[in-house]
Design a protein around this motif. Sequence first.
Motif, short mmCIF file in Angstrom:
data_model
loop_
_atom_site.label_atom_id
_atom_site.label_comp_id
_atom_site.label_asym_id
_atom_site.label_seq_id
_atom_site.Cartn_x
_atom_site.Cartn_y
_atom_site.Cartn_z
N ILE A 350 -41.65 -18.77 -18.70
CA ILE A 350 -41.00 -17.71 -19.63
C ILE A 350 -40.18 -18.55 -20.70
N MET A 351 -40.19 -18.24 -22.14
CA MET A 351 -39.43 -18.85 -22.92
C MET A 351 -38.43 -17.62 -23.21
N VAL B 512 -38.28 -20.73 -15.47
CA VAL B 512 -38.76 -19.18 -14.61
C VAL B 512 -40.36 -19.11 -14.96
N THR B 513 -41.06 -18.93 -14.13
CA THR B 513 -42.35 -18.63 -14.40
C THR B 513 -42.67 -16.94 -14.31
N LEU B 514 -43.48 -16.51 -15.15
CA LEU B 514 -44.04 -15.02 -15.07
C LEU B 514 -44.17 -14.61 -13.64
N GLN B 516 -42.71 -15.92 -10.87
CA GLN B 516 -41.28 -15.87 -10.16
C GLN B 516 -40.67 -14.38 -10.69
N MET B 517 -40.78 -14.24 -11.90
CA MET B 517 -39.96 -13.23 -12.38
C MET B 517 -40.53 -11.88 -11.95
N HIS B 518 -41.87 -11.76 -12.04
CA HIS B 518 -42.46 -10.39 -11.50
C HIS B 518 -42.03 -10.34 -10.09
N GLY B 519 -41.82 -11.32 -9.18
CA GLY B 519 -41.51 -10.96 -7.74
C GLY B 519 -40.09 -10.50 -7.77
#
Lengths: 878, 596
Positions: A350-351, B512-514, B516-519
Motif C-alpha cells: 500500500i502506498m 503494509v500489503t493489501l 495484511q490490511m484486509h485481514g
Amino acid sequence: MFHRFLSIIRRQRTSPRWQKQCLARSSASAAEAHSVALPAQAQVVICGGGIVGTSVAYHLSRMGWKDIILLEQGRLAAGSTRFCAGILSTARHLTIEQKMADYSNKLYQQLEQETGIQTGYVRTGSVFLAQTQDRLISLKRINSRLNVIGIPSEIISPKKVAELHPFLNMHDLVGAMHVPEDAVVSSADVALALASAASQNGVQIYDRTSVLHVMVKKGQVTGVETDKGQIECQYFVNCAGQWAYELGLSNEEPVSIPLHACEHFYLLTRPLETPLQNNTPTVVDPDGRIYIRNWQGGILSGGFEKNPKPIFTEGKNQLEIQNLQEDWDHFEPLLSSLLRRMPELETLEIMKLVNCPETFTPDMRCIMGESPVVSGYFVLAGMNSAGLSFGGGAGKYLAEWIVHGYPSENVWELDLKRFGALQSSRTFLRHRVMEVMPLIYDLKVPRWDFQTGRQLRTSPLYDRLDAQGARWMEKHGFERPKYFVPPDKDLLALEQSKTFYKPDWFDIVESEVKCCKEAVCVIDMSSFTKFEITSTGDQALEVLQFLFSNDLDVPVGHIVHTGMLNEAGGYENDCSIARLSKRSFFMISPTDQQVHCWAWLKKHMPEDSNLVLEDVTWKYTALNLIGPRAVDVLSELSYAPMTADHFPTLFCKEMSVGYANGIRVMSMTHTGEPGFMLYIPIEYALHVYNEVMNVGQKYGIRNAGYYALRSLRIEKFFAFWGQDLNMLTTPLECGRESRVKLEKGMDFMGRDALLQQKQNGVYKRFTMFILEDHDTDLDLWPWWGEPIYRNGRYVGQTTSSAYSYTLERHVCLGFVHNFSEDTGEEQVVTVDFVNRGEYEIDIAGYRFQAKAKLYPVASLFTHKRRKDDVELSDLHGK
Amino acid sequence: MSISALLSMGRCCCRCCCPRGLWMLSAPRCDDRRMCVCPGPRRIGIPVRSSSLPLFSDAMPAPTQLFFPLVRNCELSRIYGTACYCHHKHLCCSSPYLSQSRLRYTPHPAYATFCRPKESWWQYTQGRRYASTPQKFYLTPPQVNSILKANEYSFKVPEFDGKNVSSILGFDSNQLPANAPIEDRRSAATCLQTRGMLLGVFDGHAGCACSQAVSERLFYYIAVSLLPHETLLEIENAVESGRALLPILQWHKHPNDYFSKEASKLYFNSLRTYWQELIDLNTGESTDIDVKEALINAFKRLDNDISLEAQVGDPNSFLNYLVLRVAFSGATACVAHVDGVDLHVANTGDSRAMLGVQEEDGSWSAVTLSNDHNAQNEREVERLKLEHPKSEAKSVVKQDRLLGLLMPFRAFGDVKFKWSIDLQKRVIESGPDQLNDNEYTKFIPPNYHTPPYLTAEPEVTYHRLRPQDKFLVLATDGLWETMHRHDVVKIVGEYLTGMHHQQPIAVGGYKVTLGQMHGLLTERRAKMSSVFEDQNAATHLIRHAVGNNEFGAVDHERLSKMLSLPEELARMYRDDITIIVVQFNSHVVGAYQNQE
C-alpha cells in the motif's frame, strides 16, 4: 500576469508525477503571495480554477471572447481536480453525457499537441464487468447507445476479459463491455493545459483570489466582490465545485445550486514486481462497487460505497478539511471487493489511501446553465465524480450557452432550472446525496424512484390516497401516485421489483387503464405547474400572443394547447392555457417547468405593474376525471348539464361540485380520453374528492395513477415536454402544425424560424412505433433512449415508451432523422421517408420490428360503446 | 422420572448456593455422556432425561426446532418446567439451603403460591412426555437481540436552540428478567417544578408488589420534599379549589413500565397528607432545601406510608389486598438525583451506583457512589448489632442474612421485619383470606425480639460532577454479582465513546500489503459489529453480563443458552438485571466548573 501564470505551470511541469507532488504537499513558494491588482472590469468572470472552470475559459476564449478573468481561491487545479483518479470514461447512461465525455476524450487527446503541456494521456480502454445478467443487460443498453453515436464498444465474454487484463478473476462474471477508446489522463495537467491555452488566447488568470459574493442589480449580474477588490462584469460563471452551493447562497439574491460533497476514497499502491503496463485497461466492477486503473506500475482503486460519508454540510469548515483522513475501516468493503476481483494483489504494498471529496447532485446529473433569478449568472458544477470525463464537453456547451444564448445540444437534463429553491435545503441534500453516490454503481432499472428526500410537496389528498394503497413517485419534490395496489395484492419488495422485464404492477395498471376506458377514474394531478396572468388592459393577451405560437385570442372559457417557443422555434414549454376572462389567463405546464417557465416569462414580459404573473400551483388541487362516465359523475354533483352540447371539449367553466363553489372544470384530460380536469381550491379538495368517490361508486369509479395516464397518452401519440419535446424540437417536427397559427395576425417568438422550416422541411420527425414481434412477458421492455433503425441504418432514439393495453403492444415514441449515407449530414425528413421504411428498435442489443406511424391510431378515439357489447360484468362495481 | 445430568457452570449467580459452587458439588454425576448437551466446563448444562429415546439425543427433531424461537412460549417452558421442578425437589427441597431467593423461608410450596400461583407441572406433563426429547438450545442472533432489546429504553434530553444546556445528555435503560414476572423495577423522571432529574432502580423480593409501588411513588415523595413552600401551598390550594394542578414530574417510561390505576387515588391521598404536613411544619422562612435531607425524608416517609396503609386497610377488597402485598413484600432502592453538577445518590439495600471516570490518558476507572447494605458491609453489620441488645448479637445477622433470612439490610416494605409480632398477627387475621391462608405471611422470623430490624432510611452520597465524569451506572445486584465494576465501566465507557473511532488505522510509513490490511480490517469489523448491534448502552452491558466468556468477549453460544433457559431455571443462573446508564454532558459540566 501571463509570466506569473507560466511560472505556476513551470513549477507543475518540473514534477510530472503530480500525485507525488500532492503527497509531498508542495508548499507554494512565498513569491506567489504578493498581491497583484485585479482589473477593474471584464466581460466574464469565472470562479474556479479546476478542470471545469478552465474548460469554460478555454472554450469561451476559443469562441472569440477575450475579456475573461478566471479566479481561483487557492492554486490552479488544486481542488478535486488534483485528486481526481484520472479515468476518462464514455460509458454513461444519458446520451448527452456520452457526447460530453466523447468530446472531452477527443479534446484531451490533442491537448498536449496544442499546448505542449504533458497531460499523461494514455488510451487504455476500459472494461465494465457484469456479475449478473441484469447488469449485463444494463451494459448492453449502454453499448448499443454508444455505438450509434460513433463510440466503439462491444460486449465481450468473460474469457476475453481475462485476455485484456492480467490479474482479473473472471469466474463470477457473466460478461463485460469493452470500450477501447477510453483513456486515463492526469486531470490536473489537463486543467493546467486548458488554462495555458486559454491564457494564450487572452484569458487572465488570478490564483489565491476568493470570490466573496456576486453583485447583482435588478436581477442582472453587475460585478464580483473578491478579497482583493471588485471587478465589474456582465457574466459570472460559478465553477466552484463543492463550494458552488455556498457561493450561490452568498449573493444578496441567492442562487440555489443544489449539490453536496461526500468523502471519496481511493487506494494507491507501489508498483508491482513486474510493473503494470501503462496501457492496461481500466476495470470497472459496478457490482463490486469499485474501479481499478493502472497507476505508475501499481494500481489505483476506489469505489462508491453503499454508506457514503457526506461532508461540508455546514459549509466550508476548516476543521473538516484538515480532518480529511484516510478511513480504512470505511474502505474495507471496497478493499475486499478489490481482492476478490484481483486476488493476486494481496502481496502488493500500500502506498496511500486518498480521501478526496466529490460533489453530487440530487439526481446524479451535473448542473449547468443560467440562474433563473439572476441573469448573467451561469453555473457549471456538481459533476458527480465525473468532472474529468464531462469537463471538456460541459465547458463547451456552457461556453456556447453564454455566447449564443443556447447550447448546440439539448441539455435540459442538466439545466440548473430543473431545480428550484425547494431542493436547496441542506438536510435534503445531505440525505439525498447519500442515496445518489451509491447509485453511481447501482443497477439502473426503468422507473427508478429516489427514496430519500420524499414527501416534501404533497397534495391535501395524500393521506387519503396513501391509505387506499397508492404507490408514489416524485417529480420536482411533489409526490404523485404511480398506481394503487388493491388490498389483496402482494407486490414484490422494492429490491426485487428491479427489473428490465415486465414489472409486477402490470395487471394493476391494466385494470386502471381499463377503468379509464370503460368507466371513470380519478387521478390526483396537483403537481402540475399553474400560473395565472392578469392585466388591467390587453397587456396579458398581447404578451401571451407574442410568447405562444397558438392563437390565444379566443372567446372566454376556451382552452388552447400551445407551445412557448424560443427564437429557433423550439419548445421552451408546452402548455394549456385557459382564458378565464378577457384579461386573465390560466396556464397549466408540466411539473418540472415551475422554475424554467417562470424564468422565461419573467425574462420576456415587459416591466409593467399592470401585468401580473402569479404562481398558483400551491393554490389548487387538480383532479383528473378520466373516462366515459366522468360526465355522469360531474353532472350528478353539479346539477348542471355536462353533455358535449353544453360543455364541448377544451372548455373551461367555474361551477359548483358538491357543496363547493368556484371549482374550475375543464373538459380535457391530458390523455385523449373523454373526461374533465377539476382545479379545486385546496380547502375544498377533500370534500370534492369524497363527493366524487361517493357519487362515482355507482359508475365504477376508482383511483388511478400516473402509469395508467402514461400508457393512455403514449398510445395516443401525445408528446410530453421534458421527455419527448425539448428546446430543440419545433411544433412542425412533432406534427403539431395545428397548434401553430402562423397567420394569427401578429408576430410571435419563433415564427420566423417556423416559417423557414415550413419552407425547407423538417430534419427530424416525431414518430410513433408499435413493436411487432415483442413478447411482453418474455422480452426486455423498452424504456427510452433505445436506438431506432430504419432499413438497418440508425435514424434516431426513442424518447418514451409504454405498453398500450388497448393495442396490446408496446408503443415507443421517438424522432426519426435522415442522415446522409455519405456524409452523415442531416437531411430533410419527409412523410414519405418515414412511411417508406422498415423499422427496428434496439433494446439492449436485441432488435424488434416496429411499425412506424405519424398519426395516432384512429380507433383509439372512438369512445362510443356499441349496444351489443354490454355484458353482465359491466354491472359489477370496478 | 430420572434426571440425568446437570452440569453446572463455574459461576453460579443465584443466591441459594451461598457456599458458592454448591451446585456443582451436589449435582449428580453425568452418567450418560451422549446425553450431555455441553460437556465442557463453564457452560450451562441442560437437564435431560436419559431414560427415553437416546437415539434422538443428538438430532433435534424438526417440530421442536420450531419451538426454540419462542422460549417464553409456555409449551417449552412447561416441558422444561418438568425437568426443572423435579430438579428443585431433588436439590432445593432436600438441601439445607432452601430458597433461591434473597429471602429464605419455609415451607417452600407456600412461597410459590404466594408469589405466583401456578399449576402443577408434574401433572401437566404426565401426558406430554412425547415432547420432551432431549434438545439443544440455540437462538439465532436476531432472536437473542429481540430478547435483549425487549425492554430497552433510551431518552435524550431535548436540545434547545441547538444546544443541550442540561448536564445530562440522556440515559439508556434496560432490564432482563430472570424471575417471572420480573421483580425489578426502574424509574426515571424530570422534576418540573425544581431543576434536576431523578433516576432509580428498585429490586423487589418476595414478589414485585413493593418494588412496583416504590417505583411509582418514591419520586413524587422526593419531588415534593424538594419543593419550596410556596409551590407546595400553590399545589394544595389548587387541589382544594379544584383547579388544575402544577405538574411535578415528567416521566420517561418504557411502555412496559406500568402504573397502577387502581391505587392512584390512595397513593395521591397519602402524598397529599405528606405535603400538607410539610406545609404545616415549614412556615416559609427557610428557603434552602437540602437535597440530602429531602431524599432521606422522602424514603422514610414513603416506607412509613406503605406500612400505615397496610395497617389501616382499604374498604375496596382489591386495594386492601394490594396494600398488604406491598407491605409484606420488599424492595431495595438506589436513586440518583442530578441537578447541574450536583449528584446525589440515595441508596437503600444492595443495588449500586457507579460513576464512570475517564482519565486523561483515555482509560476508564470506576468510582462507587453507594454502599451496599448487606453482610459484606461491616459498618452495616455493626449498625445492626448496635441497634439491638447484645443478647441478639449472634442472631441478628446469621449466615450473612438479617435474622438468617434477608439478604439486604435495608429495604422498603418487609413489614415482617418491622412490625411487632402482635401487629403482624392482627393485620393478618383481619386481612383477606388469601393473606390468611398464606404460610409465608404467617411465618414470624426466628429470634424476633426487638423490632424493627429493618429500615428504609437511605444512605446519601454527594458528588460534584467533573468534566471527566462521563456516565453513571445504576444497577441492581443482578449486574454487580456477574461483573466486576471495572469491567462494567470499561465496557460502557468504550461503548459510549466508540473506541474504534478513536483509533483509526493509518498506514504511515510502514510496509503494509493489501492482504495484511484486509485481514486487519476484517478483524476490526468483527469486533465492532458486537458494539453496533446495540443502540443502547444498558443493552450492551447486559449482553456482556450474560454472555461474557472467560476472555471477556461476548460468546454467542453462551448468550443463547443463558437466554433460552426456561423461566423456572433462569433464576438459578442469574438474577433480574436492571440497568440505567446516565450520560453526562462534559461541556456543560465543564462550563459550570469554569463559572466558579
